[in-house]
Each structure stands twice: as C-alpha cells, then as structure tokens.
Enzyme design. Sequence first.
Site, short mmCIF file in Angstrom:
data_model
loop_
_atom_site.label_atom_id
_atom_site.label_comp_id
_atom_site.label_asym_id
_atom_site.label_seq_id
_atom_site.Cartn_x
_atom_site.Cartn_y
_atom_site.Cartn_z
N LEU A 100 76.87 -8.64 39.03
CA LEU A 100 77.09 -8.99 37.62
C LEU A 100 75.81 -9.60 37.07
O LEU A 100 75.05 -10.25 37.79
CB LEU A 100 78.23 -10.01 37.49
CG LEU A 100 79.65 -9.52 37.80
CD1 LEU A 100 80.63 -10.68 37.67
CD2 LEU A 100 80.06 -8.37 36.89
N ASP A 101 75.59 -9.42 35.76
CA ASP A 101 74.43 -10.03 35.10
C ASP A 101 74.54 -11.55 35.14
O ASP A 101 75.62 -12.11 35.31
CB ASP A 101 74.36 -9.58 33.64
CG ASP A 101 74.13 -8.08 33.51
OD1 ASP A 101 73.61 -7.48 34.46
OD2 ASP A 101 74.47 -7.53 32.45
N VAL A 102 73.42 -12.20 34.93
CA VAL A 102 73.37 -13.67 35.02
C VAL A 102 74.33 -14.33 34.02
O VAL A 102 74.91 -15.39 34.31
CB VAL A 102 71.91 -14.16 34.81
CG1 VAL A 102 71.42 -13.83 33.40
CG2 VAL A 102 71.80 -15.65 35.09
N THR A 104 77.11 -12.89 32.81
CA THR A 104 78.46 -12.33 32.94
C THR A 104 79.22 -13.10 34.00
O THR A 104 78.67 -13.45 35.05
CB THR A 104 78.40 -10.84 33.34
OG1 THR A 104 77.66 -10.13 32.35
CG2 THR A 104 79.79 -10.25 33.44
N HIS A 183 73.27 -2.96 32.85
CA HIS A 183 73.81 -3.56 31.62
C HIS A 183 74.76 -2.59 30.89
O HIS A 183 74.77 -2.53 29.66
CB HIS A 183 72.68 -3.95 30.67
CG HIS A 183 71.81 -5.07 31.16
ND1 HIS A 183 72.29 -6.16 31.86
CD2 HIS A 183 70.47 -5.28 31.04
CE1 HIS A 183 71.28 -6.99 32.15
NE2 HIS A 183 70.17 -6.46 31.68
#
Length: 230
Positions: A100-102, A104, A183
């Site tokens: 997961l993105d930072v 998210t 993303h």
Amino acid sequence: MRLDKFICKSSELTRNEAKRLLKSKLVTVNDEIVSSGATKLLDNDEVKIEGREISIIGHRYIMLNKPEDMICSTKDELHPSVLNLIEVERVFDLHIAGRLDVDTTGLVLITDDGKWSHNITSPNKACQKTYRVITQADITTEMVEQLEQGVELRSENEATKPAQIKVLDSRQMLLTITEGKYHQVKRMLAAVGNKVIELHREQIGTITLDEDLDFGQWRYLTEEEIALFK
C-alpha cells in the site's frame, strides 16, 4: 539440514554466532554435545541450546491494519516500515504480500511463505482487492460506468480491467480491482475527472480486515484464512 543452519532458522542467531555456540559446547543433539556445524540432522533429532530445546519457526501469516505514514517495505526509508509493528522472532524473514502507498491505510497481509504470497500478488491469479474510496468531487453515474468498463491510465498501453463499484454516498464508494498497477486507484479516479482524498483497503480475496483491529495492530491469520490462498 546442517546443524548450524538449523540453529539460525530456529533463532535470531547469525551463522557466526551459531558457530561460537557450537565451539563452546553449548549445543546438544539428542542430549549429546555436538561442536560441528556441518553435522547433518535427521527429522526426529532433538536440538538444545544450553538445555533449551529449539525448533524451526514455521511459516507465519499475519493480518495488519496499516496506518498512514508507514511504508510496505522490508527496510525503513523516508518513513518507517510496517514490519516495525510486528513483534516476532526473525521479523526480517517476513515480506508484504501486496503493498500500500504511504498515505493509504488498511489491510496488509504479511508472511514468510513465498508460494502463498505469490497467489495474492501474481497478475495471473487476478486476486480481488477492495478499497473504500473517499473522493474530492461527487461520484457521478458516468464515472461509475467508466470505471466498470475500464479506463486508460497515463503511460499505460492498455486500459485497466473492469472494476466493481458500490457507491455508498455522494463521495464514497467501495472499489474492487484485480490488478496492482502503480497508484492504480488514484490514477483511475483521476482518469474519470475525480480525486482520491482517502483510501483504505478493506479486503484481499475473501479475507476482510477485522473491524476491531485498530491502526497499527495485527494478528495471525486463522487456518481457514491461510487455506484461502494455498
């Protein structure tokens, strides 16, 4: 398996530390002192260090509720790794099955079983991931139709695979995809003229994040949950 390798796989010890233990005659196999790391072990051999029996740590399967400002990496970079939240032996053997993105939050599955995680991350497996998406602008019928058909992303040669959409209110939806492009959810919403304000993963396959698991908390998966990706 060699004795020194067995010791390392059963503890936090390095190969050199294991060799020092052996030389100090602190290791026994079936209650007999053994000083050679090259000793081959049989399946039923009992290994002890200073009288305490050790055994190889089996595969671990973990559910984590990822908070913001942490990264899904095995090493700290600009932000700390989510593995810092996992207090287990040999945490360095673990990896994240689907990052997961930072910024998210939500469900992350962590394991040291490469075959198991492959069934989650491989594009050929088309594993579903469901996200709760809060948008900047209202969600229109046209946007939903576009997402359900697949949208073209910048720098991509093919459109995304069709998404499943459940609109919860004017600016909130559940979005399910089977891909894992960079993303992707944010780029998909941008492609239909909207913007993601908050993104939270709730489900991977049929494993759903526990509602009572606070940000930063984790638990081991059940045998039934593990079997879903065997």
